[in-house]
Design a protein around this motif. Structure first.
Motif, PDB file in Angstrom:
ATOM      1  N   ARG A 240       0.984  -1.157   0.048  1.00 17.48           N
ATOM      2  CA  ARG A 240      -0.050   0.039  -0.002  1.00 17.48           C
ATOM      3  C   ARG A 240       0.876   1.132  -0.079  1.00 17.48           C
ATOM      4  N   GLN A 241       1.957   1.247   0.859  1.00 19.25           N
ATOM      5  CA  GLN A 241       2.964   2.302   0.955  1.00 19.25           C
ATOM      6  C   GLN A 241       3.545   2.608  -0.476  1.00 19.25           C
ATOM      7  N   GLU A 244       1.365   4.052  -2.912  1.00 17.55           N
ATOM      8  CA  GLU A 244       0.971   5.847  -2.738  1.00 17.55           C
ATOM      9  C   GLU A 244       2.378   6.597  -3.077  1.00 17.55           C
ATOM     10  N   THR A 245       3.462   5.838  -3.001  1.00 20.25           N
ATOM     11  CA  THR A 245       4.596   7.083  -2.958  1.00 20.25           C
ATOM     12  C   THR A 245       5.527   6.729  -4.116  1.00 20.25           C
TER      13      THR A 245
END
Length: 358
Positions: A240-241, A244-245
């Motif tokens: 998920r991280q 996002e990035t």
């Protein structure tokens, strides 16, 4: 300020040169067309004499991926390269590395399939790369270069992302990019990390048993279901991280154009030319190029497709990335796929004709 040294070389050769300059500790691979120049160039350059980099031709792709597993477990910057059926043989080891959270870099210079297929270029490993390929719920970070320069640049980026997230990272090229020759500026030479630096940067690594230190145990095996579930939840949070990035993409042309093309790698190069030709004929077209195929820029594709009359997804396969584009657009705009198979690379004129039919 020193002038940058511009060199003419193949994409495969750029991978080899960049690996040495980016501080790669070890390359373990097996020759297969159309990427054999990677290991051939490394053998010619003999980096073991200059940087201490290990270069080893393994007896098979299965052997090479297990060597990568071992080197990564010791905190080393290790990589391999292969082509489609060879990468298929590595999938078990890549899944093991994802489960054990080990960094490593994999280069796939794609050829046509399925099976042994053809030695000609293709983009038919998109699903294999972006869906994990092996068993279990995991993802590999996937970078898609569309130039020889990006072949060189993405080696360091792949290592950076692999170690940042303790996750396998793949450079998904194809036979066009691997074999074509272009001007390239190679990265500067990085100093080799000391063993103390590796221990400090990779406290999770196992470096053998000593009198005062028990070795870390690196494994993807867990027999207790409740513990394995927590490990999987941890991985899902990491993914998920990354979503996002770490999304990367590029948009060319007028964002307010009537039509949008979506393409990656060499298909994006062809689509760029097709966009120019279409505009000369009065068609207003923009081009969206995903650079990270995983994480896929789904929000950005959806935004770029807003208000368009249609979206054309160009791939050198039967239609794989088009599924991610359709999921992103979610029926708001008509989406059409165009691709060639069997190692045939489409002509820009063919792409323009498909645009006219939207």
């Amino acid at each position: 300020m020193a002038e940058k040294e511009i060199t003419l070389m193949k994409g495969n050769e750029a991978i080899a040169h960049a690996a040495i300059r980016c501080g790669c500790d070890g390359y373990f691979g097996y020759p297969i067309t159309p990427q054999s120049e990677v290991i051939e160039t490394l053998a010619e350059l003999k980096p073991w004499e200059t940087t201490g980099m290990v270069v080893l031709q393994a007896e098979s792709e299965v052997a090479s991926i297990n060597m990568i597993y071992g080197g990564a477990g010791a905190g080393k910057r290790v990589m391999t390269s292969s082509s489609s059926p060879g990468v298929a043989l590595m999938q078990e080891g890549i899944a093991y590395m994802a489960g054990a959270e080990l960094p490593g870099v994999f280069v796939n210079v794609q050829r046509g399939g399925p099976g042994l297929g053809t030695i000609q270029p293709s983009q038919s490993d998109y699903f294999q790369a972006t869906r994990g390929g092996g068993n279990g719920d995991y993802y590999v970070i996937v970078l898609a270069p569309n130039s020889v320069q990006e072949m060189a640049d993405f080696v360091d980026l792949a290592f950076e992302l692999a170690f940042k997230y303790r996750n396998p990272a793949m450079i998904l090229a194809d036979g066009v990019i691997g074999q074509m020759m272009e001007k390239v500026v190679l990265p500067p030479q990085k100093p080799r990390r000391t063993e103390e630096e590796i221990k400090r940067e990779c406290p999770w690594a196992t470096v053998g048993r000593s009198k005062n230190r028990q070795p870390n145990i690196i494994t993807s095996l867990e027999l207790k279901p409740e513990v394995m579930e927590q490990r999987n939840l941890h991985l899902q949070e990491k993914y998920r991280q990354i979503r996002e990035t770490e999304v990367r993409y590029e948009i060319q042309g007028n964002p307010d154009a009537d039509y949008l093309m979506v393409a990656f790698g060499s298909a994006a190069r062809l689509s760029e030319k097709a966009m120019e030709m279409a505009q000369e004929e009065g068609l207003q077209v923009s081009l969206f190029r995903p650079i990270t195929l995983w994480p896929f820029p789904e929000k950005e594709v959806a935004e770029a497709a807003k208000g368009k009359r249609g979206v054309l997804v160009v791939e050198i396969n039967a239609g794989q990335m088009v599924e991610d584009v359709r999921l992103a657009v979610n029926g708001a705009v008509p989406v059409k796929h165009f691709g060639r198979l069997g190692g045939i690379v489409p002509e820009p004129e063919e792409i323009v004709n498909e645009l006219k039919s939207l």
